[in-house]
Write a protein that holds these residues in place. Structure first.
Motif, short mmCIF file in Angstrom:
data_model
loop_
_atom_site.label_atom_id
_atom_site.label_comp_id
_atom_site.label_asym_id
_atom_site.label_seq_id
_atom_site.Cartn_x
_atom_site.Cartn_y
_atom_site.Cartn_z
N ALA A 1 0.78 -1.34 0.00
CA ALA A 1 0.02 -0.02 0.17
C ALA A 1 0.99 1.30 -0.02
O ALA A 1 0.63 2.34 -0.70
N ASN A 2 2.04 1.12 0.80
CA ASN A 2 3.03 2.29 0.79
C ASN A 2 3.49 2.65 -0.62
O ASN A 2 3.54 3.64 -0.97
N GLU A 3 3.74 1.63 -1.23
CA GLU A 3 4.67 1.60 -2.57
C GLU A 3 3.46 2.22 -3.78
O GLU A 3 4.08 3.05 -4.23
N ILE A 4 2.45 1.81 -3.44
CA ILE A 4 1.19 2.28 -4.48
C ILE A 4 1.06 3.89 -4.26
O ILE A 4 0.85 4.62 -5.40
N ARG A 5 0.98 4.28 -2.84
CA ARG A 5 0.61 5.53 -2.67
C ARG A 5 1.85 6.52 -2.94
O ARG A 5 1.73 7.52 -3.68
N ASP A 6 3.12 5.89 -2.76
CA ASP A 6 4.23 6.68 -2.94
C ASP A 6 4.36 7.12 -4.43
O ASP A 6 4.69 7.92 -5.04
N LYS A 7 4.16 5.95 -5.39
CA LYS A 7 4.26 5.98 -6.77
C LYS A 7 3.42 6.85 -7.47
O LYS A 7 3.72 7.84 -8.23
N PHE A 8 2.07 6.76 -6.90
CA PHE A 8 1.15 7.60 -7.53
C PHE A 8 1.52 9.03 -7.11
O PHE A 8 1.17 9.93 -8.17
N GLU A 9 1.62 9.63 -6.04
CA GLU A 9 2.07 10.79 -5.83
C GLU A 9 3.16 11.40 -6.33
O GLU A 9 3.13 12.63 -6.65
N GLU A 10 4.13 10.38 -6.68
CA GLU A 10 5.20 10.89 -7.17
C GLU A 10 5.11 11.17 -8.78
O GLU A 10 5.54 12.16 -9.33
N ASP A 11 4.25 10.32 -9.33
CA ASP A 11 3.83 10.82 -10.77
C ASP A 11 2.92 11.56 -10.97
O ASP A 11 2.82 12.23 -11.94
N HIS A 12 2.15 11.86 -10.27
CA HIS A 12 0.95 12.94 -10.28
C HIS A 12 1.26 14.07 -9.54
O HIS A 12 0.32 15.08 -9.67
N TYR A 13 2.03 14.25 -8.52
CA TYR A 13 2.11 15.55 -7.60
C TYR A 13 0.83 15.61 -7.06
O TYR A 13 0.37 16.95 -6.87
N MET A 14 0.22 14.63 -6.73
CA MET A 14 -1.32 14.83 -5.88
C MET A 14 -1.36 13.94 -4.86
O MET A 14 -0.98 12.65 -5.19
N ASP A 15 -1.99 14.34 -3.84
CA ASP A 15 -2.04 13.23 -2.72
C ASP A 15 -3.33 12.42 -3.31
O ASP A 15 -4.38 12.57 -3.75
N VAL A 16 -2.96 11.03 -2.86
CA VAL A 16 -3.67 9.88 -3.34
C VAL A 16 -5.24 9.82 -2.82
O VAL A 16 -6.25 9.40 -3.49
N ALA A 17 -5.21 10.17 -1.30
CA ALA A 17 -6.52 10.46 -0.84
C ALA A 17 -7.61 11.53 -1.48
O ALA A 17 -8.44 11.21 -1.45
N ASP A 18 -6.77 12.56 -1.99
CA ASP A 18 -7.52 13.64 -2.88
C ASP A 18 -7.94 12.92 -4.10
O ASP A 18 -9.30 13.16 -4.62
N PHE A 19 -7.38 12.20 -4.76
CA PHE A 19 -7.62 11.54 -5.82
C PHE A 19 -8.62 10.67 -5.77
O PHE A 19 -9.91 10.58 -6.61
N MET A 20 -8.79 9.76 -4.84
CA MET A 20 -9.76 8.77 -4.56
C MET A 20 -11.07 9.76 -4.27
O MET A 20 -12.09 9.09 -4.60
N LEU A 21 -10.97 10.70 -3.21
CA LEU A 21 -12.11 11.56 -3.18
C LEU A 21 -12.84 12.17 -4.40
O LEU A 21 -14.06 12.26 -4.43
N GLY A 22 -11.82 12.38 -5.32
CA GLY A 22 -12.43 13.11 -6.59
C GLY A 22 -13.25 11.92 -7.38
O GLY A 22 -14.27 12.36 -7.92
N CYS A 23 -12.57 10.70 -7.36
CA CYS A 23 -13.33 9.68 -8.10
C CYS A 23 -15.04 9.45 -7.30
O CYS A 23 -15.93 9.41 -8.01
N ARG A 24 -14.90 9.61 -6.26
CA ARG A 24 -16.06 9.53 -5.43
C ARG A 24 -17.11 10.59 -5.69
O ARG A 24 -18.12 10.71 -6.12
N ASP A 25 -16.58 11.78 -5.73
CA ASP A 25 -17.11 12.82 -6.27
C ASP A 25 -17.83 13.16 -7.46
O ASP A 25 -18.78 13.39 -7.82
N ARG A 26 -16.87 12.63 -8.39
CA ARG A 26 -17.40 12.40 -9.97
C ARG A 26 -18.62 11.38 -9.75
O ARG A 26 -19.45 11.58 -10.70
N LEU A 27 -18.51 10.41 -9.29
CA LEU A 27 -19.56 9.42 -9.28
C LEU A 27 -20.94 9.79 -8.54
O LEU A 27 -21.93 9.71 -9.21
#
Length: 845
Positions: free
Chosen positions: A240-266
């Motif tokens: 889980a740490n690896e997934i989070r670190d890689k995502f934030e490194e690639d997107h310059y974005m907090d992974v929790a904010d990204f997931m919140l955005g997915c719920r918001d769009r739905l």
């Protein structure tokens, strides 16, 4: 989980979950027939409540969970709700949605769906949505979510049976094809982590997909569970740490904010497909009202005006009603007095004395019932209308300047910011404050509010010493206590609480609802009944203890002999005066004279309780019929000999009354409690307290109401009197030199005085510390005495009277509050003021 369980068909566990103010408690009451406290104010339910009902031979245990916006572990409400779902694993989760604010409600729904529980949705407040011009396609919403959706109006009981049917159907459904949030490019990673955890001990205990999502988000509670189940540095946590670190490194974005955005769009997509808005609807009513009451310039004045109106109606006008209420209490006293052993010449039987003093203690407090009925009704109107939540919104910025939190408003309201509250539930309500520093400051300052028990004492002194300034004096007390709480909070958060953590303020503003007569009346009656029960239990018990301590060791023998001698002389004078009358032979023995005295006093008391000429004539006829041989001494008419006896009787009654009062003073002064009160006078004289006030203050530590009950004992009436407490205190205070300046110092001390015993225990429970409990006693005592001394000694030195000193002191407190509040804001970078009328949820940065 629990997709099918035939063994549980006859016994279901149901959790009611949803956002704050969605109507969970209303739905809980509708389902179970319970009578849980409900207001139009978010965050009232902090602890879960349980109720039961039976429907179609199924016993359903229903748990009302605290309202929460998410299932993280950020606040206490979230932790309570999530822990219940994870540990109890209910057969069905009933998600209560506010149909008038569907999108915000769906955030929570998507999280519950992610936990894989069988869900039924109660689409509540359909009447409000319709009134606001919002139409929800229920069938389409049910199809999109993959669960049963039942439209309800909880407060009217609409949809009750349909929801009960849906609960049973959901519990017995073998398969659930519910909506699943897709996390776009993270979806493969979430699925892989879920699959890997399925091979561990987490499988079967927790919803794995939800656990995978939370681990990737970095949720602390999920990490704790994994650490306890799989140990430190487990493969799941590492992945889980690896997934989070890689995502934030690639997107310059907090992974929790990204997931919140997915719920918001739905959630947005669901709302767009299921909801249509009629812009011509009445949705603008709330906005129109908020544009006025939340205007940045008008809001403070509207708030102060609201407080003033409450006090004017409840305290001033309510007190006028006590003039009509008191005669009924006096009749009750007379009725009980008739049941007790008859009064003696100088001293009464102990049973009579104790019984009447208990009645007097209770009557002294029950006399304020009209005030509380009005006060509680007005507070209920504020709560149900939705304005109470706006008050929290208005005060947040102010509170923050003094180290408090917007969510400190609810504890203050419960504690009595409008008067009439109780510090115990106020301290309990601080559990919902996520900011530890503000929570502690709130716990330690809630007792400064004007709780239910302080009002009788304030009302008593104001109606004796500030008759011409009642409204202003009560407004002073109500607002002074708020300023005092702010200043003390500022002091504490700048010193002893400085190092504690802080957190932002988030609150949803409910829409305005018209209060119902039933709801307001029910709340007023319930709260007034609680007051009556307290008077009938602990207050009377304390007054009995205080009375006993004031009776012993009793009068010295030589002093008692002196009083008896004076009474004997008065008897001789009476018999001498009636010696030449034809009735002299009827009063040769003492007992016959005592009987005549008691009858005369009963007649006087009953006369005082009657209103109108007809009632007075009826009373005369009653006594004439019941006492045909004695009535002529009460109303002599043309009988000259009876007039002689009547004049001598009135003289004897006056002498007896005077002797009894002297005996009372000597007895109380020499009593155990009197000696303690007098021993404190050398110190408390600087605050203007006499020994009677010292005794009243000491007794009030057990319960604030005891202060009035104790005053009632100290300014006790004889067996022959039926005066109100205000009349007794007023007549004796004038003789003792007690002035409005004394009364002001006493009221200020009482406002800052340590919390009662029950509140100090609750402070220990909430803080988990005897240190803070001790602090909550010692600090207010020292502060209250210091301020009261400044009031009395300073006012006396300056030659100011009570109302003048009140004005000077109030100006100083208000000025100090403004200066400290502005000073705090000057130190910060300027931020734009929030537009209250446009946003429903506010977060302080």
């Amino acid at each position: 989980m629990n997709s099918s369980n035939e063994a549980r068909k006859d016994n279901l566990l149901v959790g009611l979950a949803g956002q704050q103010n969605a109507g969970k408690s209303t739905t809980f009451n509708m389902l179970t027939g319970a009578n849980q406290h409900i207001v139009n104010y978010p965050g009232v339910t902090v602890d879960k409540k349980t109720g039961f009902y039976r429907y179609k031979d199924v016993r359903v245990e229903t748990v009302d969970l605290p309202g929460t916006y998410s299932l993280t572990s950020f606040s206490l409400e979230e932790r309570v709700a999530r822990d219940f779902l994870l540990t109890e694993q209910p057969d069905v989760v009933v998600n209560v949605l506010d149909s008038s604010s569907l999108k915000r409600s769906l955030y929570f729904t998507l999280q519950v769906l992610e936990m894989d529980f069988p869900i039924a949705v109660a689409l509540n407040m359909m009447d409000v949505a319709k009134r606001n011009g919002t139409h929800v396609d229920v069938e389409r919403l049910s199809h999109r979510l993959g669960v049963d959706v039942i439209p309800t109006v909880g407060r009217k009981g609409k949809g009750k049976n349909e929801l009960r049917d849906a609960i049973i159907a959901t519990a017995n459904r073998k398969e659930h094809n519910v909506l699943r949030v897709t996390y776009e490019e993270l979806e493969p990673e979430v699925a892989a982590l879920e699959e890997s955890m399925g091979k561990t001990t987490l499988s079967g205990k927790y919803p794995l997909r939800w656990m995978a999502v939370k681990l990737i988000e970095g949720d602390s509670e999920a990490r704790r569970i994994v650490r306890e189940e799989l140990g430190e540095n487990s493969a799941a946590q590492t992945k889980a740490n690896e997934i989070r670190d890689k995502f934030e490194e690639d997107h310059y974005m907090d992974v929790a904010d990204f997931m919140l955005g997915c719920r918001d769009r739905l959630a947005t997509d669901i709302v767009e497909s299921c909801v249509t808005e009629d812009k011509e609807g009445r949705d603008t009513i709330t906005d129109m009202i908020d544009n006025i009451v939340l205007n940045r310039f008008a809001a403070p004045f509207f708030l102060v005006a609201t407080v003033f109106v409450i006090y004017q109606l409840a305290i001033v006008q309510g007190y006028e009603l006590t003039n009509y209420w008191w005669p009924y209490l006096a009749k009750v006293r007379s009725f009980i007095a008739d049941l007790l052993p008859a009064a003696g010449l100088l001293e009464d039987p102990y049973v009579r004395s104790m019984g009447l003093w208990m009645v007097d203690s209770a009557n002294g407090l029950l006399n304020y019932i009209p005030i509380f009925v009005i006060l509680f009704s007005l507070i209920a109107i504020l709560e149900d209308s939705g304005y109470m939540a706006r008050i929290a919104f208005i005060l947040d910025k102010l509170f923050h300047s003094f180290g408090l939190h917007g969510q400190s408003t609810l504890p203050y309201i419960l504690g009595g910011v409008f008067a009439g509250g109780c510090a115990v539930p106020g301290v309990m309500a601080t559990k919902g404050i996520p900011d530890e520093r503000s929570r502690m400051a709130t716990i330690l300052t809630v007792p400064y509010m004007n709780c239910l028990a302080k009002i009788p004492f304030y009302t008593l002194l104001i109606n004796v010493f500030f008759v011409e300034y009642k409204s202003w004096a009560m407004l002073f007390l109500s607002t002074f206590t708020i300023f005092a709480a702010l200043l003390i909070s500022k002091l504490l958060t700048s010193t002893v609480l400085k190092t504690m953590e802080t957190a932002p303020f988030v609150m949803e503003l409910p829409k305005y609802h018209p209060p119902t007569i039933f709801g307001v009346g029910q709340r007023a009656v319930e709260r007034t009944w609680q007051y009556i029960k307290k008077v009938g239990s602990i207050v009377v018990a304390v007054s009995v203890c205080v009375f006993t301590l004031l009776q012993f060791p009793g009068l010295p023998a030589e002093k008692m002999a002196e009083f008896e001698g004076r009474m004997d002389q008065a008897l001789v004078t009476f018999q001498t005066k009636i010696k030449k009358s034809s009735y002299a032979g009827e009063f040769q023995d003492v007992q016959s004279v005592v009987n005549l005295l008691n009858l005369y006093h009963d007649y006087k008391n009953d006369k005082m309780s009657t209103r109108g000429k007809e009632a007075s004539l009826a009373l005369n006829e009653k006594y004439k019929a019941e006492y045909p041989g004695m009535y002529m001494f009460l109303k002599p008419g043309a009988d000259k000999d009876a007039k002689v006896v009547n004049r001598a009787l009135r003289k004897l009654s006056s002498s007896r009354k005077s002797l009894r009062r002297e005996m009372k003073e000597v007895r109380i002064s020499n009593s155990f409690l009197g000696m303690v009160g007098r021993s404190l006078e050398p110190v408390t004289q600087w605050a203007g307290f006499n020994w009677k006030i010292n005794v009243a203050i000491m007794s009030s530590f057990a319960a604030r109401e005891s202060s009035v009950a104790t005053i009632g004992v100290l300014y006790q009436q004889g067996a022959d009197e039926n005066k109100s407490l205000e009349e007794r205190v007023g007549s004796e205070s004038g003789e003792g030199g007690f002035t409005p300046l004394h009364a002001l110092a006493v009221m200020i001390f009482f406002a800052l005085y340590p919390p009662c015993l029950a509140t100090t225990i609750m402070i220990k429970v909430q803080t988990g510390s005897y240190k803070w409990m001790t602090f909550s006693i010692l600090f207010p005592t020292a502060l209250g005495f210091l301020v009261a001394s400044v009031i009395y000694t300073g006012g006396s030195a300056a030659g100011l009277n009570g109302i003048q000193m009140m004005g000077v002191f109030y100006s100083f407190v208000v000025l100090l509050t403004i200066v400290l509040g502005l000073f705090d804001n000057w130190r910060k970078d300027p931020v734009p003021l929030p537009d209250f009328s446009q946003q429903a949820t506010k977060e302080r940065s």
